[in-house]
Enzyme design. Structure first.
Site, short mmCIF file in Angstrom:
data_model
loop_
_atom_site.label_atom_id
_atom_site.label_comp_id
_atom_site.label_asym_id
_atom_site.label_seq_id
_atom_site.Cartn_x
_atom_site.Cartn_y
_atom_site.Cartn_z
N HIS A 142 -0.93 9.73 -17.90
CA HIS A 142 0.03 9.29 -16.88
C HIS A 142 1.25 8.65 -17.51
O HIS A 142 1.11 7.70 -18.28
CB HIS A 142 -0.65 8.30 -15.93
CG HIS A 142 -1.84 8.86 -15.22
ND1 HIS A 142 -3.13 8.59 -15.61
CD2 HIS A 142 -1.93 9.70 -14.17
CE1 HIS A 142 -3.97 9.22 -14.82
NE2 HIS A 142 -3.27 9.92 -13.93
N GLY A 192 -5.77 12.78 -8.44
CA GLY A 192 -7.18 13.14 -8.51
C GLY A 192 -7.52 14.54 -8.03
O GLY A 192 -8.68 14.96 -8.14
N ASN A 234 -7.44 17.97 -13.40
CA ASN A 234 -8.71 17.57 -12.77
C ASN A 234 -9.64 18.75 -12.53
O ASN A 234 -10.62 18.62 -11.80
CB ASN A 234 -8.42 16.85 -11.45
CG ASN A 234 -7.56 15.62 -11.66
OD1 ASN A 234 -7.87 14.77 -12.50
ND2 ASN A 234 -6.47 15.52 -10.93
N SER A 276 -1.90 13.62 -9.83
CA SER A 276 -1.23 12.34 -10.10
C SER A 276 -0.03 12.47 -11.03
O SER A 276 0.87 11.63 -10.97
CB SER A 276 -2.23 11.35 -10.72
OG SER A 276 -2.72 11.86 -11.94
N ASP A 279 -2.70 5.36 -20.55
CA ASP A 279 -3.62 6.36 -21.12
C ASP A 279 -2.76 7.49 -21.69
O ASP A 279 -1.54 7.35 -21.78
CB ASP A 279 -4.61 6.87 -20.05
CG ASP A 279 -3.90 7.41 -18.80
OD1 ASP A 279 -2.72 7.80 -18.91
OD2 ASP A 279 -4.53 7.43 -17.72
#
Ligand code: NAG
Ligand code: NAG
Length: 252
Positions: free
Chosen positions: A212, A58, A90, A25, A209
Site C-alpha cells: 500500500h 480486500g 487478493n 485497496s 508494508d
C-alpha cells in the site's frame, strides 16, 4: 422553444460519459488504511470526464463478483462509459480453508476448482478470467467500454529493478486478448517509474508494508496508468487533459 433546448440536450449527452474503477485497496479511497491511498483517488485530475471510484479494499476478481459489486457497478454503466478493471493482489490461493477471495489457479476462462469453506462444505470456484470476462461481457452488453489493467507492483526489488509480476499480470493479458479489449500494462508502467526513481525514493511511498502506497506513491501509480493509456489504443486517451499529457516517462 425546442430550437434553443436542443444544444443543451446535446451538451448533457456529451458530458454524461463516466469512468468507473473496479479494483482493490491499491486503487480504493483510503488505500489500505493508516494514511495510505489508492491510485484511483489521484487519477481524476488527469481526465476531462468524471471518475467513479468503486474499488474496495480486500477484493479479488472473485469476491468482487460474488458480493455483487460488479453487478452494482454495471447497473450504473451507460453507453460510452469506461470501466477500468484491475485485480490480482487478493486473488492468490488461500490454503486449506477458502478465504472467499482466491480464484481457481490457471490461465483461462473454463478452469474450476473445488475448495473447502470454513464450515467444511465444498464450493466450486472459477478462474480470474472467468470472473472478469463475465463482467467484461456484461459491460459490453450495456454499451460500455471495459479496460483491463494489470495489477500494481509491490515494493519488492530484484537488484536495481522492481521484481517481475506474478501470474495475475499474465492472466490480465489473456483477458485482454480473449475479450478483444485494451489492456493497460499498469504493472510495467509503474515498474518503469519506480526503476527510474530508484529503490530508496520508492520505499518512501510505502509507510506500512510493501503493498500500500501513501498519496505521493499513489500519484506516481496514477501517472503511470495515464502513461500506459496514452501509449495504448483505448479511446479513453481522448479524455486525458493537459496535466495527464505531461506525466513523466515514455512508452514501453
Ligand atoms: C468438483 O466437485 C464436483 C462434485 O463432487 C465434481 O463433480 C467436479 O468434477 C469437481 N470439479 C473439480 C474441478 O474438481
Ligand atoms: C458453508 O459456507 C459456504 C461458503 O460461505 C456457504 O455457501 C454455505 O451455504 C455454507 N453451508 C452451510 C451448511 O452452512
Amino acid at each position: 422553444m425546442m430550437r434553443s433546448f436542443l444544444p443543451f440536450l446535446f451538451l448533457s449527452m456529451v458530458s454524461a460519459q463516466t469512468v468507473y474503477l473496479a479494483g482493490d485497496s491499491t486503487m480504493a479511497l483510503g488505500g489500505g488504511g493508516s494514511g495510505t491511498q489508492g491510485w484511483g483517488v489521484l487519477f481524476p485530475q488527469f481526465l476531462t470526464i468524471p471518475v467513479v471510484n468503486a474499488a474496495v479494499g480486500g477484493e479479488s476478481a472473485r469476491s468482487y463478483s460474488d458480493q455483487g459489486l460488479f453487478t452494482k457497478l454495471i447497473s450504473s454503466v451507460k453507453k460510452g462509459d469506461f470501466v477500468i478493471i484491475e485485480f490480482g493482489h487478493n486473488d492468490g490461493t488461500s490454503g486449506a480453508v477458502d478465504n472467499g477471495q482466491q480464484d481457481a489457479v490457471g490461465d483461462g476462462f473454463g478452469i474450476t476448482q473445488n475448495v473447502t469453506a470454513a464450515n467444511g462444505s465444498s464450493i466450486l470456484i472459477h478462474s480470474f478470467a472467468f470472473y472478469i470476462e463475465n463482467a467484461v461481457n456484461a459491460i459490453k452488453a450495456k454499451g460500455g467500454v471495459p479496460i483491463i489493467s494489470s495489477q500494481t507492483p509491490d515494493n519488492i526489488w530484484s537488484g536495481s529493478t522492481i521484481a517481475p509480476c506474478g501470474r495475475f499480470c499474465t492472466y490480465a493479458q489473456t483477458v485482454g486478448v480473449d475479450t478483444s479489449i485494451v489492456l493497460v500494462d499498469h504493472f510495467s508502467y509503474v515498474a518503469q517509474a519506480y526503476d527510474n526513481l530508484g529503490q530508496t525514493t520508492t520505499t518512501t511511498f510505502y509507510p506500512i508494508d510493501h503493498l500500500h502506497t501513501n498519496a505521493a506513491g499513489a500519484l506516481v501509480v496514477a501517472e503511470a496508468f495515464v502513461r500506459g493509456l496514452l501509449c495504448g489504443t483505448s479511446t479513453l486517451k481522448n479524455f486525458v487533459n493537459a496535466a495527464g499529457k505531461a506525466v513523466p516517462n515514455g512508452c514501453l
